[in-house]
Design a protein around this motif. Structure first.
Motif, mmCIF file in Angstrom:
data_model
loop_
_atom_site.group_PDB
_atom_site.id
_atom_site.type_symbol
_atom_site.label_atom_id
_atom_site.label_comp_id
_atom_site.label_asym_id
_atom_site.label_seq_id
_atom_site.Cartn_x
_atom_site.Cartn_y
_atom_site.Cartn_z
ATOM 1 N N ALA A 1 0.834 -1.214 0.000
ATOM 2 C CA ALA A 1 0.000 0.000 0.000
ATOM 3 C C ALA A 1 0.862 1.254 0.000
ATOM 4 O O ALA A 1 0.600 2.209 -0.745
ATOM 5 C CB ALA A 1 -0.932 -0.006 1.203
ATOM 6 N N ALA A 2 1.906 1.268 0.839
ATOM 7 C CA ALA A 2 2.789 2.433 0.886
ATOM 8 C C ALA A 2 3.486 2.639 -0.450
ATOM 9 O O ALA A 2 3.644 3.783 -0.917
ATOM 10 C CB ALA A 2 3.819 2.262 2.003
ATOM 11 N N LEU A 3 3.893 1.557 -1.108
ATOM 12 C CA LEU A 3 4.573 1.681 -2.394
ATOM 13 C C LEU A 3 3.605 2.093 -3.499
ATOM 14 O O LEU A 3 3.972 2.823 -4.423
ATOM 15 C CB LEU A 3 5.279 0.375 -2.738
ATOM 16 N N ALA A 4 2.364 1.635 -3.424
ATOM 17 C CA ALA A 4 1.369 2.070 -4.400
ATOM 18 C C ALA A 4 1.128 3.567 -4.274
ATOM 19 O O ALA A 4 1.027 4.294 -5.276
ATOM 20 C CB ALA A 4 0.064 1.302 -4.210
ATOM 21 N N LYS A 5 1.032 4.055 -3.052
ATOM 22 C CA LYS A 5 0.869 5.491 -2.831
ATOM 23 C C LYS A 5 2.079 6.258 -3.356
ATOM 24 O O LYS A 5 1.937 7.324 -3.972
ATOM 25 C CB LYS A 5 0.683 5.782 -1.350
ATOM 26 N N LEU A 6 3.283 5.719 -3.125
ATOM 27 C CA LEU A 6 4.487 6.390 -3.604
ATOM 28 C C LEU A 6 4.511 6.433 -5.132
ATOM 29 O O LEU A 6 4.880 7.460 -5.726
ATOM 30 C CB LEU A 6 5.727 5.678 -3.064
ATOM 31 N N ALA A 7 4.132 5.334 -5.787
ATOM 32 C CA ALA A 7 4.079 5.317 -7.247
ATOM 33 C C ALA A 7 3.107 6.372 -7.764
ATOM 34 O O ALA A 7 3.385 7.069 -8.749
ATOM 35 C CB ALA A 7 3.672 3.939 -7.741
ATOM 36 N N ASP A 8 1.984 6.498 -7.094
ATOM 37 C CA ASP A 8 0.984 7.501 -7.467
ATOM 38 C C ASP A 8 1.534 8.902 -7.299
ATOM 39 O O ASP A 8 1.471 9.735 -8.211
ATOM 40 C CB ASP A 8 -0.243 7.283 -6.573
ATOM 41 N N GLN A 9 2.110 9.189 -6.148
ATOM 42 C CA GLN A 9 2.626 10.527 -5.857
ATOM 43 C C GLN A 9 3.837 10.872 -6.715
ATOM 44 O O GLN A 9 4.110 12.054 -6.969
ATOM 45 C CB GLN A 9 2.977 10.617 -4.377
ATOM 46 N N SER A 10 4.578 9.854 -7.171
ATOM 47 C CA SER A 10 5.793 10.086 -7.952
ATOM 48 C C SER A 10 5.508 10.379 -9.418
ATOM 49 O O SER A 10 6.414 10.777 -10.152
ATOM 50 C CB SER A 10 6.724 8.872 -7.847
ATOM 51 N N GLY A 11 4.287 10.155 -9.860
ATOM 52 C CA GLY A 11 3.934 10.497 -11.230
ATOM 53 C C GLY A 11 3.967 9.353 -12.217
ATOM 54 O O GLY A 11 3.854 9.588 -13.432
ATOM 55 N N PHE A 12 4.126 8.107 -11.746
ATOM 56 C CA PHE A 12 3.995 6.980 -12.664
ATOM 57 C C PHE A 12 2.571 6.980 -13.211
ATOM 58 O O PHE A 12 1.609 7.253 -12.491
ATOM 59 C CB PHE A 12 4.307 5.666 -11.959
ATOM 60 N N ARG A 13 2.421 6.645 -14.486
ATOM 61 C CA ARG A 13 1.136 6.847 -15.144
ATOM 62 C C ARG A 13 0.130 5.737 -14.829
ATOM 63 O O ARG A 13 -1.082 6.006 -14.794
ATOM 64 C CB ARG A 13 1.355 6.950 -16.651
ATOM 65 N N PHE B 1 -10.007 -7.879 -8.951
ATOM 66 C CA PHE B 1 -10.926 -6.753 -8.825
ATOM 67 C C PHE B 1 -11.024 -6.252 -7.386
ATOM 68 O O PHE B 1 -11.161 -5.045 -7.150
ATOM 69 C CB PHE B 1 -12.307 -7.132 -9.361
ATOM 70 N N SER B 2 -10.935 -7.170 -6.426
ATOM 71 C CA SER B 2 -10.912 -6.735 -5.027
ATOM 72 C C SER B 2 -9.693 -5.859 -4.767
ATOM 73 O O SER B 2 -9.778 -4.825 -4.088
ATOM 74 C CB SER B 2 -10.884 -7.946 -4.094
ATOM 75 N N TYR B 3 -8.563 -6.276 -5.325
ATOM 76 C CA TYR B 3 -7.326 -5.525 -5.127
ATOM 77 C C TYR B 3 -7.399 -4.158 -5.800
ATOM 78 O O TYR B 3 -6.980 -3.136 -5.228
ATOM 79 C CB TYR B 3 -6.163 -6.335 -5.674
ATOM 80 N N LEU B 4 -7.962 -4.106 -7.003
ATOM 81 C CA LEU B 4 -8.091 -2.818 -7.680
ATOM 82 C C LEU B 4 -9.009 -1.876 -6.903
ATOM 83 O O LEU B 4 -8.775 -0.668 -6.852
ATOM 84 C CB LEU B 4 -8.631 -3.019 -9.091
ATOM 85 N N GLY B 5 -10.053 -2.426 -6.285
ATOM 86 C CA GLY B 5 -10.912 -1.591 -5.459
ATOM 87 C C GLY B 5 -10.161 -1.010 -4.285
ATOM 88 O O GLY B 5 -10.328 0.167 -3.938
ATOM 89 N N TYR B 6 -9.304 -1.838 -3.670
ATOM 90 C CA TYR B 6 -8.484 -1.349 -2.563
ATOM 91 C C TYR B 6 -7.497 -0.281 -3.053
ATOM 92 O O TYR B 6 -7.357 0.782 -2.442
ATOM 93 C CB TYR B 6 -7.725 -2.508 -1.921
ATOM 94 N N LEU B 7 -6.831 -0.557 -4.151
ATOM 95 C CA LEU B 7 -5.868 0.409 -4.690
ATOM 96 C C LEU B 7 -6.547 1.721 -5.073
ATOM 97 O O LEU B 7 -5.954 2.792 -4.941
ATOM 98 C CB LEU B 7 -5.148 -0.188 -5.900
ATOM 99 N N ALA B 8 -7.794 1.633 -5.529
ATOM 100 C CA ALA B 8 -8.523 2.857 -5.854
ATOM 101 C C ALA B 8 -8.688 3.738 -4.625
ATOM 102 O O ALA B 8 -8.732 4.964 -4.737
ATOM 103 C CB ALA B 8 -9.896 2.506 -6.432
ATOM 104 N N GLY B 9 -8.772 3.108 -3.452
ATOM 105 C CA GLY B 9 -8.952 3.866 -2.235
ATOM 106 C C GLY B 9 -7.689 4.455 -1.649
ATOM 107 O O GLY B 9 -7.768 5.413 -0.864
#
Length: 322
Positions: A49-61, A85-93
């Motif tokens: 989760a922390a790395l997904a947030k970092l990827a988002d904040q870092s500008g990866f598309r 799909f469960s995981y994508l829902g979590y990542l969306a949040g």
């Protein structure tokens, strides 16, 4: 073209990340796996989760996840473990801007209406960030376990594509509907040929998810794709081990390479020139900490390829609390 694909290909080329967000294919990662008692190919998900947030904040598309319904030791890879799909829902949040892609959902072993409902749900909860990669599947052992026929997966794939296109309206009795309704047509990206003729793929799919390869490999594949699909996006991936020295030369291996950021920049330039529209970076072989690697790519690589983003998302009508 719809908004997620417009964002993915803005500027003609973009860079994303492929899950799982772990470097468990390295010697250190494998030792950690053994100590933790995880199966071969089962990643450590403690920091995902922390790395997904970092990827988002870092500008990866985009952040791509695979669909691996069952762990099979003969393949030795559990992908990102979670149901896609469960995981994508979590990542969306836990993210805000990064596109969320599947690479790719195996349509023939899934219940079609529930696949539609799942995709529409993620589309709505993410604010229209879903890129739906789809495939016919290539693991015969899975099909009888889901009471599906492996040999007829091609025809089932076509049927499900049609259902995803019309939102179930041509399938359901009058008065029934799948909710939430699609906000706009789903961007459907195909992995391989999905047991179809190239001409059918070019007509019915919105983009191609191609196996990793060299720029020359992609140049030949893109010519074949362009012949049936015109200018529709062509997407691929790189298994990357980013060295600490920026000038460390490239050492190629199957599906990717080890090298410094100079080698990565040269490779990305060559891929863009070959006609690739998006590259997802896969880090399971990466020996350095992933957050350190993400920061370096965000500082030195992404600005060379990403134009200023324009937010074309549809605002989410749901709110996650995580």
């Amino acid at each position: 073209m719809n908004a997620p694909l417009d964002r993915l290909t803005q500027g003609g080329f973009s860079i994303g990340i492929e899950a799982p967000l772990d470097n468990d294919w390295t010697p250190a990662g494998d030792r950690a796996r053994r100590m933790a008692g995880r199966l071969p190919g089962e990643p450590d998900l403690q920091r995902h989760a922390a790395l997904a947030k970092l990827a988002d904040q870092s500008g990866f598309r985009a952040l791509w996840v695979r669909d691996v319904p069952l762990y099979d030791p003969s393949f030795g890879d559990a992908a990102q473990v979670f149901e896609v799909f469960s995981y994508l829902g979590y990542l969306a949040g836990v993210t805000r801007d990064i596109l969320l892609g599947t690479a790719a959902v195996v349509l023939p072993i899934r219940e079609p209406l529930l696949t539609l409902k799942s995709a529409a749900t993620v589309q709505r909860l993410s604010g229209n960030r879903l890129l739906l990669g789809v495939a016919s599947g290539d693991r015969p052992v899975e099909y009888p376990l889901f009471s599906r026929d492996f040999e007829s997966r091609g025809s089932h794939f076509r049927e499900q594509v049609e259902l995803l296109r019309h939102g179930g309206t041509a399938t359901l009795p009058s008065g029934l509907a799948v909710l939430p309704k699609l906000q706009q047509p789903l961007p459907l990206l195909v992995a391989g040929l999905a047991q179809q003729r190239p001409e059918w793929i070019g007509e019915h799919m919105d983009g191609s998810l191609a196996y990793p390869g060299t720029p020359d490999d992609h140049r030949h594949r893109i010519a074949a794709w362009r012949a049936v699909a015109g200018a529709k996006p062509y997407i691929s991936f790189i298994h990357l081990d980013l060295a600490e020295r920026a000038d460390e030369p490239m050492q190629r291996w199957r599906f990717g390479f080890r090298g410094g950021r100079d080698a990565l920049i040269d490779e990305l330039h060559a891929l863009r020139e070959a006609g690739v529209g998006h590259i997802g970076l896969h880090f399971r072989r990466n020996q350095r900490p992933l957050d350190e690697t993400f920061h370096e790519i965000a500082e030195y690589v992404l600005p060379l390829f990403h134009t200023q983003s324009t937010d074309t998302r549809v605002p989410a009508v749901e709110t996650f609390h995580v």
